[in-house]
Design an enzyme around this catalytic site. Structure first.
Site, short mmCIF file in Angstrom:
data_model
loop_
_atom_site.label_atom_id
_atom_site.label_comp_id
_atom_site.label_asym_id
_atom_site.label_seq_id
_atom_site.Cartn_x
_atom_site.Cartn_y
_atom_site.Cartn_z
N HIS A 18 0.88 -1.17 0.00
CA HIS A 18 0.00 0.00 0.00
C HIS A 18 0.92 1.22 0.00
O HIS A 18 1.60 1.50 0.99
CB HIS A 18 -0.87 -0.06 1.26
N LYS A 163 -10.27 6.39 -3.68
CA LYS A 163 -9.31 7.42 -3.30
C LYS A 163 -7.95 6.96 -3.79
O LYS A 163 -7.56 5.81 -3.55
CB LYS A 163 -9.37 7.58 -1.78
N LYS A 165 -3.86 7.43 -3.89
CA LYS A 165 -2.74 8.01 -3.14
C LYS A 165 -1.73 8.55 -4.14
O LYS A 165 -1.20 7.77 -4.97
CB LYS A 165 -2.10 6.91 -2.29
N ASP A 194 -5.57 11.70 -2.45
CA ASP A 194 -4.95 12.09 -1.19
C ASP A 194 -3.47 12.32 -1.47
O ASP A 194 -2.76 11.37 -1.84
CB ASP A 194 -5.14 10.99 -0.14
N GLU A 220 -7.43 15.74 -0.99
CA GLU A 220 -7.15 15.62 0.44
C GLU A 220 -5.72 16.07 0.75
O GLU A 220 -4.77 15.61 0.11
CB GLU A 220 -7.37 14.16 0.84
N ASP A 245 -6.78 16.77 6.44
CA ASP A 245 -6.59 15.49 7.14
C ASP A 245 -5.48 15.63 8.19
O ASP A 245 -5.76 15.87 9.36
CB ASP A 245 -6.30 14.36 6.14
N LYS A 269 -11.02 11.75 12.16
CA LYS A 269 -10.38 10.49 12.58
C LYS A 269 -10.39 10.45 14.09
O LYS A 269 -9.96 11.42 14.74
CB LYS A 269 -8.94 10.43 12.07
N GLU A 323 -14.06 6.07 4.72
CA GLU A 323 -13.06 5.17 4.12
C GLU A 323 -12.74 4.06 5.13
O GLU A 323 -11.58 3.70 5.31
CB GLU A 323 -11.80 5.96 3.75
O1 MUC Z 1 -5.97 9.26 4.82
C1 MUC Z 1 -4.83 8.92 5.09
O2 MUC Z 1 -3.96 9.77 4.94
C2 MUC Z 1 -4.47 7.57 5.64
C3 MUC Z 1 -5.11 6.40 5.07
C4 MUC Z 1 -6.52 6.36 4.82
C5 MUC Z 1 -6.74 5.55 3.76
C6 MUC Z 1 -5.50 5.14 3.27
O3 MUC Z 1 -5.29 4.41 2.33
O4 MUC Z 1 -4.52 5.73 4.01
MN MN Z 2 -5.34 11.34 4.24
#
Ligand code: MUC
Ligand code: MN
Length: 369
Positions: A18, A163, A165, A194, A220, A245, A269, A323
């Site tokens: 991941h 979402k 990354k 994000d 994000e 976040d 969170k 999420e």
């Molecule tokens: O949001 C984050 O930064 C942390 C997290 C949440 C989902 C994911 O894949 O990583």
């Molecule tokens: Mn995030």
């Protein structure tokens, strides 16, 4: 009376690497807290974080050491049913350590809700929804693999919100990756990104313009958490929703964002906020100020995910969904009965307390010795 507090670290491999801009995860270290009480009731909480110290300033090891050495001794012997008094003592004496505080508060509230025979949501104002929309994070690092993974999730009717990354590669490469995925998945699917703080303000100006034009719904934490003024300028400049976040460490940060029109959406969170009650305050501020809500995760297992779900079920407004997919990223289930994901939603557990039971045999096998 509170008699014992135990912290269990359990190493669980992820189903695939991941990749975030700050870390690549191959395993997740679950941080579980068990509070035992003289009346025979146990409560559970979770303080799991991402990437050791890559994401935040608490690591699994620091959380365990600080609970064992500094927080548990404050609480042993206190009345277990007086959760607010116990947490007031912890919050007065202990600085920082939001994840540790969250796990302790969750465990005390779980035990108290079990005593009362009600779901934990009912101690947090009461649930107004029984199921929560759940996004999936595409973070394999490969565009074609991400598209195939998303299509599989759509076929399974597990997720229709994705979402992505980004932030580790040059802005133009990331934008091309995101827009290729958006194009492959089509208009009916929500695609978000994000950036995990990776962009400068100038990167963000360019990146957000291209993502907005390509139909991306939500951006994000594009810039560093400390750069709140830059975040506010970006939020005001673009129509696409900008979400805070990492910059949101509880109610005081939330108040600051409200005062400065610093974000369109809050990722709530429970760990980052320092507990379920402060996370509820973050959400209340957002709702009063007309800021959108999103239920965030630190990729917890079933205990922390259930705790978050109990709180998010009380949110009147939840425009961007959640999420809460953490358990689905792990190769091992640590609950006796897994959480139910169906029709793009997570069912909020209905039993008393968190409504979930850790599997002690599994934890015995997975726990770090
Ligand atoms: O949001 C984050 O930064 C942390 C997290 C949440 C989902 C994911 O894949 O990583
Ligand atoms: Mn995030």
């Amino acid at each position: 009376m509170i008699t014992h507090i135990e912290v269990i670290l359990a190493e669980v491999p992820t189903i695939r690497p991941h990749r975030l801009s700050v870390a690549t995860m191959h395993t997740q270290t679950l941080v579980l807290v068990r509070v035992r009480c003289a009346d025979g009731v146990d409560g559970w909480g979770e303080a799991t974080t991402i990437g050791g110290l890559n994401y935040g300033e608490e690591s699994p090891d620091s959380i365990k050491a600080n609970i064992d050495t500094h927080i548990a001794p404050l609480l042993i012997g206190m009345e277990a049913s007086q959760v607010a008094k116990a947490m007031a003592k912890v919050r007065k004496v202990i600085q920082g350590n939001r994840f540790a505080k969250c796990a302790i508060e969750t465990a005390l509230l779980d035990a108290q809700a079990r005593r009362l025979g009600v779901p934990l949501s009912e101690l947090l104002g009461g649930r107004v929804r029984d199921a929560l929309p759940v996004a999936w994070t595409l973070a394999s690092g490969d565009t074609a693999k991400d598209i195939a993974e998303a299509q599989q999730m759509l076929e399974l009717r597990r997720h229709n919100i994705f979402k992505l990354k980004i932030g580790a590669r040059p802005v133009a490469d990331d934008v091309a990756h995101v827009l290729a995925i958006k194009k492959a998945l089509g208009d009916a699917v929500s695609v978000r990104v994000d950036v995990n703080q990776a962009w400068s303000e100038l990167d963000a100006v360019r990146g957000i313009a291209a993502l907005e034009a390509g139909g991306i719904d939500l951006i994000e934490q594009p810039v560093r958490a400390e750069h709140k003024a830059a975040m506010a300028r970006l939020a005001q400049r673009y129509a696409v929703a900008l979400m805070a976040d990492e910059a949101l460490h509880g109610p005081l940060d939330a108040l600051d964002f409200v005062r400065h029109d610093g974000a369109d959406v809050f990722a709530v969170k429970i760990t980052q906020s320092g507990g379920l009650v402060p996370a509820a305050q973050v959400a209340a501020l957002a709702q009063l100020a007309g800021i959108g809500l999103y239920g965030g995760t630190m990729l917890e297992g079933g205990v922390g995910t259930a705790a978050s779900a109990q709180l998010f079920s009380t949110f009147g407004e939840l425009a961007f969904g959640t999420e809460l997919f953490g358990p689905l990223l792990l190769t091992q289930e640590v609950l006796r009965t897994p959480l139910v994901y169906q029709d793009f939603m997570l069912q909020v557990p209905t039993g008393s307390g968190l409504g979930v039971e850790p599997d002690m045999d599994k934890l015995r096998d997975l726990r770090r010795r």
